[in-house]
Design a protein around this motif. Structure first.
Motif, PDB file in Angstrom:
ATOM      1  N   LYS A   1       1.364  -1.034  -0.329  1.00 40.06           N
ATOM      2  CA  LYS A   1      -0.297  -0.637   0.084  1.00 40.06           C
ATOM      3  C   LYS A   1       1.269   1.627  -0.232  1.00 40.06           C
ATOM      4  O   LYS A   1       0.863   2.052  -0.868  1.00 40.06           O
ATOM      5  N   PRO A   2       2.099   1.574   1.058  1.00 42.15           N
ATOM      6  CA  PRO A   2       2.783   2.827   1.109  1.00 42.15           C
ATOM      7  C   PRO A   2       3.282   2.729  -0.852  1.00 42.15           C
ATOM      8  O   PRO A   2       3.218   3.940  -0.748  1.00 42.15           O
ATOM      9  N   TYR A   3       3.696   2.424  -1.082  1.00 40.04           N
ATOM     10  CA  TYR A   3       4.655   1.694  -2.122  1.00 40.04           C
ATOM     11  C   TYR A   3       3.320   2.344  -3.607  1.00 40.04           C
ATOM     12  O   TYR A   3       3.557   3.458  -4.680  1.00 40.04           O
TER      13      TYR A   3
ATOM     14  N   LEU B   1       0.579   4.653  -3.039  1.00 38.07           N
ATOM     15  CA  LEU B   1       0.221   5.677  -2.634  1.00 38.07           C
ATOM     16  C   LEU B   1       1.509   6.794  -3.104  1.00 38.07           C
ATOM     17  O   LEU B   1       0.759   7.048  -4.138  1.00 38.07           O
TER      18      LEU B   1
END
Ligand code: HAS
Ligand code: CU
Length: 541
Positions: free
Chosen positions: A447-449, A451
């Motif tokens: 997920k963070p990537y 984003l």
């Protein structure tokens, strides 16, 4: 010699290229948003695949081909100081290629050609897609013929003289592209068009993938050569110095053209249809073809060092700070080389069989080629555009500051976009997916990537808009009377006096390519006609 007709020819091609580019950028941003899964309302497999297919085709085939043709025409007339040979034919090539783009765009945009830019069977698109792609290639062949005719006519008229470096590179690229496109042309003409029209019932995907692999590696050097041309013929002058070695430049173009071709199986390492010995042979060639890039890196950095030192740079690295960072061409080459470090490193990882098994078909590969193609290569297309636009329209560039901001933001955006892709690949995210529904801890770690990718894409979209805005404003500005800039090519540090004939001609290299292609692709293609194969039914439209 460089009259209005040649300029019109060049700029018309380039506008098609950049129009395709901006549409493709919009689609790209939609894709990272859709893929992230953060906006469920946008989730749609069918729209995603239609979009990613259109994006890939526009960027990889339309932007590149039209840009290369326009650039080539301009290079030919300015270096050889001659009008384009058979301008009418050149315009026919333009219109044939453009008709092809329209024919391909209709099924792409209506979801009838969601086969991605590599269009691997047995998925099959509407026939109009393949016919359009064929016309685009036929249009580009016209360009190749014109470039090669101009090259050999000039050589005949100027015996013993060195063909200007930029024209030598352009002619080598034309030769490379004729060889390169033959593979996919065979696939499309004998397999995909007949299947999509219902003339045959089944297709052999193994043969199709082999023919596509013939094209898939050298095509990336077809895209790259204009960027390297700018490295060698514009950068040293723009940075305020000299080209470190013209002979090295010629050698690099020759090795690129020759060794780009017989190595395509590094795209098929994980495929079953070719045996391991052939893959090894192509792997060795792949490492050979990295050499001209290393030579290019060395020669260009040496040229930059000369420039920096001439501008008063001292010490081991003092010359870097003295480079004209506010010159778009110089800034672009620095950013381009920086992206090449990791983009090229990723390529070497891909080319190493065991590591390829780890990253093949993951987001890592998308990371690799966005960094080295959309980054390293395309940033030089921008620099070329900033340099040529004023010459093509006879007016100064609308805003140099905006150009610098645009180049920086392209670099930053591309870094933010592709770093997560490399990580996601190592975390096991497949490429070419719309959404992943395993929904476990693994996908949570993505997920963070995802984003980050959205932000990277947004920066790139803004940057792309700034490019188009700057070019449009330059062109629409009122005519200035006293605009008298001329195109300037870099001088070599030591003038080229006696040049070996084979660094000035392509005939021998053409023959060597023929031999290498017969060795590396002869049996791997012929085997399909000797063994019993079971065709696949087409799947799609
Ligand atoms: Fe690649 C996949 C291997 C270069 C494009 N590549 C792709 C795909 C694309 C692509 C589009 O072996 C995806 C195809 C698909 O959709 O399936 N690639 C390589 C190798 C190189 C390479 C070995 N690729 C390119 C270029 C591209 C491009 C150039 C476009 C323009 N690639 C692969 C492989 C795959 C692949 C496998 C298949 C992966 C798979 O499994 O599907 C080499 O040519 C790279 C050589 C480059 C270097 C870098 C040297 C660095 C230098 C920089 C020095 C700068 C400094 C900074 C020190 C070794 C020279 C100076 C700073 C100052 C401030 C002055
Ligand atoms: Cu390749």
């Amino acid at each position: 010699m460089n009259d209005a007709a040649e300029r019109k020819l060049a700029i018309s091609h380039m506008w098609v290229a950049f129009a395709a580019f901006i549409v493709a950028c919009l689609l790209g941003e939609y894709q990272v948003i859709e893929r992230s899964g953060f906006f469920p309302a946008l989730d749609s497999n069918s729209v995603y695949f239609a979009s990613v297919s259109t994006h890939g085709v526009l960027m990889a085939f339309v932007l590149t081909t039209f840009f290369i043709m326009g650039f080539g025409y301009y290079i030919a007339t300015t270096t050889l100081k001659q009008p384009v040979w058979n301008k009418q034919l050149a315009w026919i090539g333009f219109w044939v290629a453009l008709t092809g783009v329209v024919l391909a765009a209709i099924p792409l945009l209506t979801g009838k050609a969601s086969v991605l830019y590599t269009f691997y069977p047995p998925i099959v698109a509407h026939a109009s897609f393949y016919i359009g792609a064929t016309l685009l290639v036929v249009g580009s062949w016209v360009w190749c013929v014109i470039m090669l005719v101009m090259f050999s006519q000039w050589k005949k008229a100027n015996p013993g003289q060195a063909v200007p470096l930029a024209m030598f590179a352009t002619a080598a690229n034309a030769m490379l592209w004729l060889w390169t496109s033959a593979g996919v042309a065979l696939e499309v003409l004998f397999q995909l068009i007949p299947l999509s029209l219902g003339w045959i019932d089944t297709i052999d995907p193994g043969l199709a993938r082999t023919l596509f692999a013939w094209t898939l590696h050298p095509i990336v050097y077809f895209w790259l050569i204009p960027a390297y041309t700018a490295y060698y013929v514009f950068v040293p002058k723009q940075a305020g110095g000299y080209l470190f070695s013209e002979e090295m430049a010629r050698l690099a173009f020759i090795v690129l053209a020759v060794f780009a071709l017989p190595i395509g199986f590094h795209h098929l390492y994980m495929d079953p249809e070719q045996a391991k010995g052939w893959k090894l042979l192509h792997a060795i060639g792949t490492f050979v073809v990295a050499l001209p890039t290393l030579v290019t890196g060395f020669t260009v950095i040496a040229s930059l060092e000369i420039a920096g030192r001439l501008r008063g740079g001292k010490g081991l690295f003092g010359w870097i700070g003295k480079l004209p960072w506010t010159n778009p061409m110089t800034l672009a080459v620095i950013l381009s080389l920086l992206m090449l470090i990791f983009g090229g490193f990723g390529g070497i990882v891909n080319a190493s069989y065991a590591m390829n098994a780890m990253v093949h078909n993951t987001a890592w590969v998308s990371g690799h080629f966005h960094l080295i193609f959309a980054g390293t290569t395309i940033i030089m297309y921008f620099a070329i555009a900033y340099y040529l636009w004023p010459l093509l329209v006879g007016k100064p560039l609308f805003s140099r500051t905006m150009a610098l901001v645009q180049l920086w933001t392209w670099f930053i955006g591309m870094t933010i976009l592709t770093t997560p892709w490399h990580v996601l690949g190592l975390l096991g995210q497949p490429r070419r997916i719309s959404s992943v529904v395993y929904n476990n801890l693994l996908t949570l770690s993505w997920k963070p990537y995802e984003l980050m990718m959205i932000f990277g894409g947004l920066i790139l979209l803004g940057s792309a808009c700034a490019l188009i805005y700057n070019l449009v404003k330059t062109q629409l500005a009122p005519t200035t009377e006293n605009f008298s800039e001329q195109i300037e090519f870099a001088e070599p540090l030591r003038p080229v006096t006696a040049l070996p004939e084979h660094l000035n001609d392509l005939k021998l290299w053409n023959k060597i390519i023929a031999v290498l292609m017969a060795i590396s692709f002869g049996y791997p293609i012929l085997q399909f006609f000797f063994m019993e194969t079971f065709g696949s039914n087409g799947w799609g439209y």
